[in-house]
Design a protein around this motif. Structure first.
Motif, PDB file in Angstrom:
ATOM      1  N   ALA A  10       0.832  -1.208   0.000  1.00 24.89           N
ATOM      2  CA  ALA A  10       0.000   0.000   0.000  1.00 24.89           C
ATOM      3  C   ALA A  10       0.863   1.254   0.000  1.00 24.89           C
ATOM      4  N   ILE A  11       1.933   1.234   0.767  1.00 21.33           N
ATOM      5  CA  ILE A  11       2.843   2.386   0.822  1.00 21.33           C
ATOM      6  C   ILE A  11       3.528   2.588  -0.522  1.00 21.33           C
ATOM      7  N   VAL A  12       4.008   1.511  -1.111  1.00 23.30           N
ATOM      8  CA  VAL A  12       4.684   1.601  -2.409  1.00 23.30           C
ATOM      9  C   VAL A  12       3.708   2.081  -3.478  1.00 23.30           C
ATOM     10  N   ALA A  13       2.484   1.597  -3.441  1.00 22.34           N
ATOM     11  CA  ALA A  13       1.484   1.999  -4.433  1.00 22.34           C
ATOM     12  C   ALA A  13       1.120   3.474  -4.291  1.00 22.34           C
ATOM     13  N   ALA A  14       1.104   3.983  -3.074  1.00 21.07           N
ATOM     14  CA  ALA A  14       0.716   5.377  -2.838  1.00 21.07           C
ATOM     15  C   ALA A  14       1.858   6.357  -3.109  1.00 21.07           C
ATOM     16  N   THR A  15       3.088   5.920  -3.060  1.00 19.72           N
ATOM     17  CA  THR A  15       4.239   6.806  -3.195  1.00 19.72           C
ATOM     18  C   THR A  15       4.260   7.584  -4.509  1.00 19.72           C
ATOM     19  N   PRO A  16       4.048   6.967  -5.674  1.00 19.32           N
ATOM     20  CA  PRO A  16       4.048   7.771  -6.901  1.00 19.32           C
ATOM     21  C   PRO A  16       2.962   8.842  -6.901  1.00 19.32           C
ATOM     22  N   ALA A  17       1.815   8.541  -6.360  1.00 19.80           N
ATOM     23  CA  ALA A  17       0.734   9.526  -6.303  1.00 19.80           C
ATOM     24  C   ALA A  17       1.131  10.705  -5.426  1.00 19.80           C
ATOM     25  N   LEU A  18       1.828  10.448  -4.354  1.00 19.06           N
ATOM     26  CA  LEU A  18       2.246  11.521  -3.464  1.00 19.06           C
ATOM     27  C   LEU A  18       3.282  12.420  -4.127  1.00 19.06           C
ATOM     28  N   THR A  19       4.191  11.839  -4.882  1.00 21.46           N
ATOM     29  CA  THR A  19       5.216  12.656  -5.512  1.00 21.46           C
ATOM     30  C   THR A  19       4.657  13.456  -6.680  1.00 21.46           C
ATOM     31  N   LEU A  20       3.584  12.991  -7.304  1.00 22.94           N
ATOM     32  CA  LEU A  20       2.975  13.720  -8.399  1.00 22.94           C
ATOM     33  C   LEU A  20       1.948  14.741  -7.911  1.00 22.94           C
ATOM     34  N   ALA A  21       1.588  14.673  -6.650  1.00 21.81           N
ATOM     35  CA  ALA A  21       0.508  15.494  -6.122  1.00 21.81           C
ATOM     36  C   ALA A  21       0.808  16.982  -6.203  1.00 21.81           C
ATOM     37  N   SER A  22       1.986  17.413  -5.801  1.00 20.16           N
ATOM     38  CA  SER A  22       2.266  18.844  -5.850  1.00 20.16           C
ATOM     39  C   SER A  22       3.413  19.119  -6.820  1.00 20.16           C
ATOM     40  N   PRO A  23       3.205  20.059  -7.721  1.00 17.68           N
ATOM     41  CA  PRO A  23       4.231  20.374  -8.709  1.00 17.68           C
ATOM     42  C   PRO A  23       5.351  21.216  -8.100  1.00 17.68           C
ATOM     43  N   SER A  24       6.397  21.390  -8.870  1.00 16.21           N
ATOM     44  CA  SER A  24       7.464  22.306  -8.485  1.00 16.21           C
ATOM     45  C   SER A  24       7.124  23.657  -9.093  1.00 16.21           C
ATOM     46  N   CYS A  25       6.916  24.659  -8.241  1.00 17.85           N
ATOM     47  CA  CYS A  25       6.453  25.961  -8.713  1.00 17.85           C
ATOM     48  C   CYS A  25       7.572  26.980  -8.887  1.00 17.85           C
ATOM     49  N   THR A  26       8.602  26.916  -8.052  1.00 18.83           N
ATOM     50  CA  THR A  26       9.704  27.870  -8.156  1.00 18.83           C
ATOM     51  C   THR A  26      10.935  27.311  -7.448  1.00 18.83           C
ATOM     52  N   SER A  27      12.080  27.815  -7.851  1.00 20.81           N
ATOM     53  CA  SER A  27      13.321  27.490  -7.141  1.00 20.81           C
ATOM     54  C   SER A  27      13.837  28.712  -6.380  1.00 20.81           C
ATOM     55  N   GLU A  28      13.064  29.793  -6.435  1.00 23.42           N
ATOM     56  CA  GLU A  28      13.457  31.023  -5.755  1.00 23.42           C
ATOM     57  C   GLU A  28      13.286  30.883  -4.235  1.00 23.42           C
ATOM     58  N   PRO A  29      14.122  31.566  -3.457  1.00 22.02           N
ATOM     59  CA  PRO A  29      13.969  31.524  -1.997  1.00 22.02           C
ATOM     60  C   PRO A  29      12.693  32.252  -1.571  1.00 22.02           C
ATOM     61  N   LYS A  30      12.181  31.909  -0.391  1.00 23.72           N
ATOM     62  CA  LYS A  30      10.942  32.506   0.103  1.00 23.72           C
ATOM     63  C   LYS A  30      11.035  34.022   0.230  1.00 23.72           C
ATOM     64  N   SER A  31      12.236  34.543   0.370  1.00 25.54           N
ATOM     65  CA  SER A  31      12.405  35.999   0.479  1.00 25.54           C
ATOM     66  C   SER A  31      11.977  36.721  -0.809  1.00 25.54           C
ATOM     67  N   LYS A  32      11.895  36.006  -1.928  1.00 27.97           N
ATOM     68  CA  LYS A  32      11.485  36.606  -3.203  1.00 27.97           C
ATOM     69  C   LYS A  32      10.011  36.347  -3.520  1.00 27.97           C
ATOM     70  N   TRP A  33       9.324  35.600  -2.672  1.00 25.43           N
ATOM     71  CA  TRP A  33       7.920  35.285  -2.911  1.00 25.43           C
ATOM     72  C   TRP A  33       7.041  36.509  -2.676  1.00 25.43           C
ATOM     73  N   MET A  34       5.901  36.562  -3.376  1.00 25.08           N
ATOM     74  CA  MET A  34       4.870  37.562  -3.090  1.00 25.08           C
ATOM     75  C   MET A  34       4.358  37.293  -1.685  1.00 25.08           C
ATOM     76  N   SER A  35       3.912  38.328  -1.003  1.00 28.07           N
ATOM     77  CA  SER A  35       3.308  38.095   0.315  1.00 28.07           C
ATOM     78  C   SER A  35       2.013  37.317   0.114  1.00 28.07           C
ATOM     79  N   GLU A  36       1.581  36.606   1.152  1.00 32.97           N
ATOM     80  CA  GLU A  36       0.335  35.849   1.057  1.00 32.97           C
ATOM     81  C   GLU A  36      -0.837  36.781   0.772  1.00 32.97           C
ATOM     82  N   ASP A  37      -0.855  37.958   1.381  1.00 31.95           N
ATOM     83  CA  ASP A  37      -1.948  38.912   1.139  1.00 31.95           C
ATOM     84  C   ASP A  37      -1.970  39.373  -0.319  1.00 31.95           C
ATOM     85  N   SER A  38      -0.798  39.654  -0.892  1.00 28.83           N
ATOM     86  CA  SER A  38      -0.731  40.056  -2.300  1.00 28.83           C
ATOM     87  C   SER A  38      -1.194  38.928  -3.221  1.00 28.83           C
ATOM     88  N   MET A  39      -0.792  37.700  -2.888  1.00 26.06           N
ATOM     89  CA  MET A  39      -1.194  36.552  -3.697  1.00 26.06           C
ATOM     90  C   MET A  39      -2.693  36.335  -3.606  1.00 26.06           C
TER      91      MET A  39
END
Length: 88
Positions: A10-39
């Motif tokens: 069950a763990i092995v079967a669920a692992t690919p789904a977990l890795t595909l669940a969230s994409p990679s959105c940026t490689s920038e550090p959090k200091s360069k992110w928009m504020s949550e309020d602005s977003m």
């Protein structure tokens, strides 16, 4: 013994789904992110009604409704505010 094997499979079967669940959105550090309020303001102008707003990995993620009233799960690049992935 059988229970351990079932649990391991069950763990092995669920692992690919977990890795595909969230994409990679940026490689920038959090200091360069928009504020949550602005977003949140930008998301609002896109027509989304946000029920839940969260940071997932290196993305801003929302759960809510799109402008047509359909369920929406959307990942945003936290630097540019662009949509990276949409689902429902």
């Amino acid at each position: 013994m059988t229970l351990k094997l079932i649990a391991a499979l069950a763990i092995v079967a669920a692992t690919p789904a977990l890795t595909l669940a969230s994409p990679s959105c940026t490689s920038e550090p959090k200091s360069k992110w928009m504020s949550e309020d602005s977003m949140k303001a930008k998301i609002d102008t896109m027509g989304y009604k946000v029920k839940t707003f969260e940071v997932t990995g290196n993305c801003y993620e929302i759960y809510g409704k799109d402008k047509s009233g359909n369920r929406a799960e959307v990942y945003f690049n936290p630097v540019s505010g662009d949509i990276v992935q949409k689902g429902g």
